[in-house]
Design a protein around this motif. Structure first.
Motif, short mmCIF file in Angstrom:
data_model
loop_
_atom_site.label_atom_id
_atom_site.label_comp_id
_atom_site.label_asym_id
_atom_site.label_seq_id
_atom_site.Cartn_x
_atom_site.Cartn_y
_atom_site.Cartn_z
N LEU A 195 0.81 -1.22 0.00
CA LEU A 195 0.00 0.00 0.00
C LEU A 195 0.84 1.27 0.00
N PRO A 196 1.91 1.36 0.78
CA PRO A 196 2.72 2.59 0.72
C PRO A 196 3.29 2.85 -0.68
N ARG A 197 3.64 1.82 -1.40
CA ARG A 197 4.13 2.02 -2.77
C ARG A 197 3.01 2.56 -3.66
N THR A 212 -6.12 1.07 8.10
CA THR A 212 -5.84 -0.32 7.77
C THR A 212 -5.85 -1.18 9.04
N TYR A 213 -5.62 -2.48 8.86
CA TYR A 213 -5.61 -3.42 9.99
C TYR A 213 -4.28 -3.40 10.74
N SER A 214 -3.30 -2.61 10.25
CA SER A 214 -1.95 -2.66 10.81
C SER A 214 -1.43 -1.26 11.12
N HIS A 215 -0.96 -1.05 12.36
CA HIS A 215 -0.35 0.24 12.70
C HIS A 215 0.91 0.48 11.88
N ASP A 216 1.64 -0.59 11.57
CA ASP A 216 2.85 -0.43 10.77
C ASP A 216 2.51 0.07 9.36
N ILE A 217 1.44 -0.50 8.77
CA ILE A 217 1.03 -0.02 7.45
C ILE A 217 0.52 1.41 7.54
N ASP A 218 -0.23 1.71 8.59
CA ASP A 218 -0.72 3.08 8.77
C ASP A 218 0.45 4.07 8.80
N LEU A 219 1.48 3.73 9.57
CA LEU A 219 2.63 4.61 9.69
C LEU A 219 3.35 4.76 8.34
N ALA A 220 3.53 3.65 7.66
CA ALA A 220 4.20 3.70 6.36
C ALA A 220 3.39 4.52 5.35
N ALA A 243 0.27 10.93 19.13
CA ALA A 243 1.55 11.35 19.68
C ALA A 243 2.68 10.43 19.25
N ARG A 244 2.42 9.12 19.25
CA ARG A 244 3.45 8.16 18.85
C ARG A 244 3.82 8.33 17.38
N PHE A 245 2.81 8.48 16.53
CA PHE A 245 3.06 8.63 15.10
C PHE A 245 3.79 9.93 14.81
N ARG A 246 3.40 11.01 15.47
CA ARG A 246 4.08 12.29 15.21
C ARG A 246 5.55 12.20 15.58
N SER A 247 5.84 11.54 16.69
CA SER A 247 7.23 11.40 17.10
C SER A 247 8.02 10.56 16.08
N ARG A 248 7.42 9.46 15.62
CA ARG A 248 8.12 8.58 14.68
C ARG A 248 8.26 9.24 13.31
N VAL A 259 3.75 17.14 9.56
CA VAL A 259 3.14 16.05 10.31
C VAL A 259 1.82 16.50 10.93
N ALA A 260 1.75 17.74 11.37
CA ALA A 260 0.54 18.26 12.01
C ALA A 260 -0.65 18.32 11.06
N ARG A 261 -0.42 18.21 9.75
CA ARG A 261 -1.53 18.23 8.79
C ARG A 261 -2.33 16.92 8.82
N ILE A 262 -1.77 15.88 9.39
CA ILE A 262 -2.49 14.61 9.48
C ILE A 262 -3.42 14.66 10.69
#
Length: 293
Positions: A195-197, A212-220, A243-248, A259-262
């Protein structure tokens, strides 16, 4: 007044011939405003001009127009004529479209044509009804909206948002088995293992909802879309996830203002976490934003 050519084209392609019913004027208390429209064919219809007895009678007449192959127009009193409590009146136009007539409708711009029985006059240069003519602005194909994830919330979102005009929805997930058998008309499903591609190919003017079903996919996906560019982006989650996603994402090299636009969470948390409640909140959020433009 806006003419949804894309919806009409889909219906004509599927049914062969379709009647379009338009409210050309509303007098006093009426269920819908001028410009409201619905499509009718033998065996079904979509859209609404207000429901109840008015819509039932309008749909019945639309099918008679289909049988006769003729357009029609008339004023319909709502109180004495139909027993509705509105008490006002509407003027309705019925038009029969097939592929040949659809070809006369421009892809964009103003679509003007004389009302049935009208005598000449100059064509209007702006949307409205005047001098025996009706003119409508042909609606664009719709704002691109990408929904990432076909789980419970994704399905609820597509069910609500696909019914609203003005959006071209692309629905993506990691495989075809993730989607329901029945997908709302006009929604394009895209199964993609990466999906990220895929996100790198989304229009820069698109809005996105990530769930999505995955936090990793969401982050990517957040990372890919920040690199790609977007008109708007919402992420399902909580304040902790935000907060976790903004930091990463900052650690991945993205600026704080980008990042704040999300938006996270999406919708209205006071409505609860039921998928349909989230979908209603997201739809209201989008409609308020559009009304403020």
């Amino acid at each position: 007044m806006r003419f949804d050519r894309a919806a009409l084209a889909r219906a004509v392609a599927r049914e062969g011939r379709v009647a379009r019913v338009v409210v050309t004027a509303a007098e006093g208390s009426a269920p819908r405003e001028a410009g409201a429209a619905m499509l009718v064919w033998h065996g079904g219809q979509e859209g609404t001009i207000g429901g109840g007895a008015l819509e039932w009678e309008a749909a019945a007449r639309a099918r008679r127009c289909l049988d006769a192959g003729r357009d029609a127009a008339r004023r319909v009193p709502l109180g004495p004529g139909l027993g509705q409590c509105c008490g006002g009146a509407v003027r309705l136009l019925w038009e029969v479209y097939d592929a040949a007539r659809l070809a006369e409708v421009p892809e964009a711009g103003l679509y003007a044509r004389p009302l049935p029985g009208a005598d000449g006059g100059a064509a209007p240069v702006a949307p409205g009804v005047a001098g025996g003519w009706i003119a409508e602005a042909v609606a664009p194909a719709g704002r691109p909206l990408w929904i990432w994830g076909a789980g419970h919330v994704g399905r609820a979102l597509v069910g609500v948002l696909a019914a609203l005009p003005g959006r071209a929805i692309t629905w993506a997930d990691t495989g075809p088995e993730r989607f329901p058998e029945a997908v709302p008309e006009g929604v394009e499903t895209v199964p993609a293992a990466d999906l990220p591609r895929l996100a790198a190919h989304a229009p820069e003017a698109a809005e996105h909802l990530i769930l999505t079903y995955s936090h990793d996919i969401d982050l990517a996906l957040c990372d890919a879309l920040l690199r790609r560019g977007f008109a708007g982006c919402g992420l399902i989650g909580s304040a902790t996830k935000r907060a976790r996603f903004r930091s990463r994402l900052r650690a991945m090299g993205h600026a704080e203002e980008a990042v704040a636009r999300i938006r996270c969470p999406i919708g209205d948390p006071t409505l609860g976490k039921h998928p349909q409640a989230i979908a209603v909140g997201v739809a209201a959020e989008m409609l308020r934003a559009e009304a403020a433009e």
